[in-house]
Design an enzyme around this catalytic site. Structure first.
Site, PDB file in Angstrom:
ATOM      1  N   PRO A 181       0.795  -1.226   0.000  1.00  0.00           N
ATOM      2  CA  PRO A 181       0.000   0.000   0.000  1.00  0.00           C
ATOM      3  C   PRO A 181       0.832   1.282   0.000  1.00  0.00           C
ATOM      4  O   PRO A 181       1.875   1.355   0.637  1.00  0.00           O
ATOM      5  CB  PRO A 181      -0.821  -0.104   1.287  1.00  0.00           C
ATOM      6  CG  PRO A 181      -0.101  -1.087   2.134  1.00  0.00           C
ATOM      7  CD  PRO A 181       0.557  -2.048   1.189  1.00  0.00           C
ATOM      8  N   ASN A 182       0.303   2.246  -0.747  1.00  0.00           N
ATOM      9  CA  ASN A 182       0.872   3.606  -0.829  1.00  0.00           C
ATOM     10  C   ASN A 182       2.212   3.664  -1.550  1.00  0.00           C
ATOM     11  O   ASN A 182       2.889   4.686  -1.518  1.00  0.00           O
ATOM     12  CB  ASN A 182       0.998   4.241   0.566  1.00  0.00           C
ATOM     13  CG  ASN A 182      -0.349   4.361   1.238  1.00  0.00           C
ATOM     14  OD1 ASN A 182      -1.268   4.943   0.669  1.00  0.00           O
ATOM     15  ND2 ASN A 182      -0.501   3.787   2.419  1.00  0.00           N
ATOM     16  N   ARG A 234       4.816  10.658  -3.266  1.00  0.00           N
ATOM     17  CA  ARG A 234       4.514  10.500  -1.840  1.00  0.00           C
ATOM     18  C   ARG A 234       5.743  10.872  -1.001  1.00  0.00           C
ATOM     19  O   ARG A 234       6.788  10.223  -1.097  1.00  0.00           O
ATOM     20  CB  ARG A 234       4.146   9.039  -1.571  1.00  0.00           C
ATOM     21  CG  ARG A 234       3.954   8.716  -0.109  1.00  0.00           C
ATOM     22  CD  ARG A 234       3.883   7.210   0.114  1.00  0.00           C
ATOM     23  NE  ARG A 234       3.737   6.887   1.510  1.00  0.00           N
ATOM     24  CZ  ARG A 234       3.977   5.696   2.034  1.00  0.00           C
ATOM     25  NH1 ARG A 234       4.346   4.703   1.237  1.00  0.00           N
ATOM     26  NH2 ARG A 234       3.845   5.495   3.315  1.00  0.00           N
ATOM     27  N   TYR A 271      10.755   9.018   0.862  1.00  0.00           N
ATOM     28  CA  TYR A 271      10.755   7.860  -0.040  1.00  0.00           C
ATOM     29  C   TYR A 271      11.455   8.113  -1.378  1.00  0.00           C
ATOM     30  O   TYR A 271      11.540   7.201  -2.195  1.00  0.00           O
ATOM     31  CB  TYR A 271       9.310   7.406  -0.276  1.00  0.00           C
ATOM     32  CG  TYR A 271       8.632   6.987   1.022  1.00  0.00           C
ATOM     33  CD1 TYR A 271       9.100   5.891   1.744  1.00  0.00           C
ATOM     34  CD2 TYR A 271       7.556   7.703   1.542  1.00  0.00           C
ATOM     35  CE1 TYR A 271       8.507   5.511   2.944  1.00  0.00           C
ATOM     36  CE2 TYR A 271       6.944   7.329   2.736  1.00  0.00           C
ATOM     37  CZ  TYR A 271       7.433   6.234   3.434  1.00  0.00           C
ATOM     38  OH  TYR A 271       6.861   5.859   4.618  1.00  0.00           O
ATOM     39  N   ASN A 282       8.095  -5.333  -0.365  1.00  0.00           N
ATOM     40  CA  ASN A 282       7.899  -4.138   0.459  1.00  0.00           C
ATOM     41  C   ASN A 282       6.409  -4.083   0.748  1.00  0.00           C
ATOM     42  O   ASN A 282       5.618  -3.612  -0.076  1.00  0.00           O
ATOM     43  CB  ASN A 282       8.371  -2.871  -0.252  1.00  0.00           C
ATOM     44  CG  ASN A 282       8.294  -1.662   0.682  1.00  0.00           C
ATOM     45  OD1 ASN A 282       7.703  -1.736   1.759  1.00  0.00           O
ATOM     46  ND2 ASN A 282       8.882  -0.542   0.254  1.00  0.00           N
ATOM     47  N   ALA A 293       3.037  -0.361   5.078  1.00  0.00           N
ATOM     48  CA  ALA A 293       2.583  -0.377   6.475  1.00  0.00           C
ATOM     49  C   ALA A 293       2.116  -1.762   6.922  1.00  0.00           C
ATOM     50  O   ALA A 293       2.144  -2.074   8.122  1.00  0.00           O
ATOM     51  CB  ALA A 293       1.463   0.645   6.669  1.00  0.00           C
ATOM     52  N   GLU A 343      12.798  -8.897   2.582  1.00  0.00           N
ATOM     53  CA  GLU A 343      11.959  -7.739   2.934  1.00  0.00           C
ATOM     54  C   GLU A 343      12.742  -6.474   2.630  1.00  0.00           C
ATOM     55  O   GLU A 343      13.929  -6.383   2.957  1.00  0.00           O
ATOM     56  CB  GLU A 343      11.626  -7.811   4.437  1.00  0.00           C
ATOM     57  CG  GLU A 343      10.900  -6.578   4.945  1.00  0.00           C
ATOM     58  CD  GLU A 343      10.605  -6.662   6.446  1.00  0.00           C
ATOM     59  OE1 GLU A 343      10.467  -7.783   6.986  1.00  0.00           O
ATOM     60  OE2 GLU A 343      10.515  -5.594   7.064  1.00  0.00           O
ATOM     61  N   HIS A 370      12.693  -2.013   2.472  1.00  0.00           N
ATOM     62  CA  HIS A 370      12.097  -0.705   2.761  1.00  0.00           C
ATOM     63  C   HIS A 370      12.961   0.377   2.140  1.00  0.00           C
ATOM     64  O   HIS A 370      14.194   0.285   2.177  1.00  0.00           O
ATOM     65  CB  HIS A 370      11.967  -0.465   4.262  1.00  0.00           C
ATOM     66  CG  HIS A 370      11.111  -1.494   4.917  1.00  0.00           C
ATOM     67  ND1 HIS A 370       9.739  -1.504   4.777  1.00  0.00           N
ATOM     68  CD2 HIS A 370      11.431  -2.583   5.649  1.00  0.00           C
ATOM     69  CE1 HIS A 370       9.257  -2.550   5.419  1.00  0.00           C
ATOM     70  NE2 HIS A 370      10.255  -3.229   5.945  1.00  0.00           N
ATOM     71  N   ARG A 416      13.159   5.851  12.238  1.00  0.00           N
ATOM     72  CA  ARG A 416      11.972   6.716  12.195  1.00  0.00           C
ATOM     73  C   ARG A 416      11.203   6.661  13.507  1.00  0.00           C
ATOM     74  O   ARG A 416      11.331   5.708  14.275  1.00  0.00           O
ATOM     75  CB  ARG A 416      11.083   6.284  11.017  1.00  0.00           C
ATOM     76  CG  ARG A 416      11.797   6.493   9.689  1.00  0.00           C
ATOM     77  CD  ARG A 416      10.954   6.072   8.528  1.00  0.00           C
ATOM     78  NE  ARG A 416       9.718   6.839   8.429  1.00  0.00           N
ATOM     79  CZ  ARG A 416       8.763   6.584   7.549  1.00  0.00           C
ATOM     80  NH1 ARG A 416       8.912   5.586   6.687  1.00  0.00           N
ATOM     81  NH2 ARG A 416       7.690   7.316   7.506  1.00  0.00           N
TER      82      ARG A 416
HETATM   83  C1  DQA Z   1       8.064   1.579   3.937  1.00  0.00           C
HETATM   84  C2  DQA Z   1       8.122   1.856   5.446  1.00  0.00           C
HETATM   85  C3  DQA Z   1       6.782   1.617   6.083  1.00  0.00           C
HETATM   86  O1  DQA Z   1       6.854   1.885   7.473  1.00  0.00           O
HETATM   87  C4  DQA Z   1       5.744   2.543   5.482  1.00  0.00           C
HETATM   88  O2  DQA Z   1       4.474   2.287   6.042  1.00  0.00           O
HETATM   89  C5  DQA Z   1       5.696   2.464   3.997  1.00  0.00           C
HETATM   90  C6  DQA Z   1       6.967   2.384   3.273  1.00  0.00           C
HETATM   91  C7  DQA Z   1       9.381   1.919   3.250  1.00  0.00           C
HETATM   92  O3  DQA Z   1       9.593   1.441   2.138  1.00  0.00           O
HETATM   93  O4  DQA Z   1      10.208   2.670   3.785  1.00  0.00           O
HETATM   94  O5  DQA Z   1       4.647   2.528   3.391  1.00  0.00           O
HETATM   95  O6  DQA Z   1       7.813   0.194   3.756  1.00  0.00           O
END
Ligand code: DQA
Length: 151
Positions: free
Chosen positions: A12-13, A20, A25, A79, A82, A103, A105, A112
């Site tokens: 998501p996102n 964003r 990011y 990835n 959240a 995994e 990020h 953070r």
């Molecule tokens: C993320 C880190 C997560 O905490 C966040 O909710 C994201 C992006 C990252 O790539 O840094 O959506 O996965």
């Protein structure tokens, strides 16, 4: 040499990467990410087939992971956004599909604010975690998968 199939899955996102919160990011979008990975040494089509998927929906992510198992995908770069911190359902899926997974990020989640972001329900089902290097995190994850499968 075997041909491997890797699925790069963004949760998501992450569909609006580049727009964003670029200060967190980065400014590059998913097409840059795809271009970076396709350009990596060792990922030419004769050696590795690369599949890309993004969804904002927990259920669709699980469906895509189950499909990856049916397709006999060899490696995952995940990835989960959240959902990394909250989704027991995705973690349960990783536990049974048994596909080697890294995994990733973009941000260094441990640097953070917010304790929840420091927890991953995915990591225990993964070979390892790469975080904090922007889209380069994905490139490092792909290289780690290649190394894992070839060794
Ligand atoms: C993320 C880190 C997560 O905490 C966040 O909710 C994201 C992006 C990252 O790539 O840094 O959506 O996965």
């Amino acid at each position: 040499m075997d041909i491997y199939t890797f699925l790069i899955l963004n949760g998501p996102n992450l569909g609006h990467l580049g727009q964003r919160q670029p200060e967190i990011y980065g400014h590059q979008d998913l097409s840059h990410l795809e271009g970076l990975i396709r350009g990596l040494p060792g990922t030419d089509p004769g050696k590795i087939e690369l599949l890309f998927y993004q969804s904002n929906s927990e259920g669709k992510i699980i469906d895509r992971l189950e499909q990856a198992r049916e397709e006999a995908v060899h490696g995952l770069v995940l990835n989960a956004g959240a959902y990394t911190h909250t989704s027991l359902a995705i973690a349960d899926c990783l536990a049974w599909i048994q596909i080697p997974c890294v995994e990733v990020h973009l941000s260094n989640v441990w640097a953070r604010d917010g304790k929840l972001r420091h927890q991953s329900l995915m990591a225990g089902h993964c070979l390892g975690v790469v975080a904090g290097f922007g889209i380069l995190s994905y490139a490092l994850a792909v290289q780690a998968l290649i190394h894992h499968l070839r060794s």
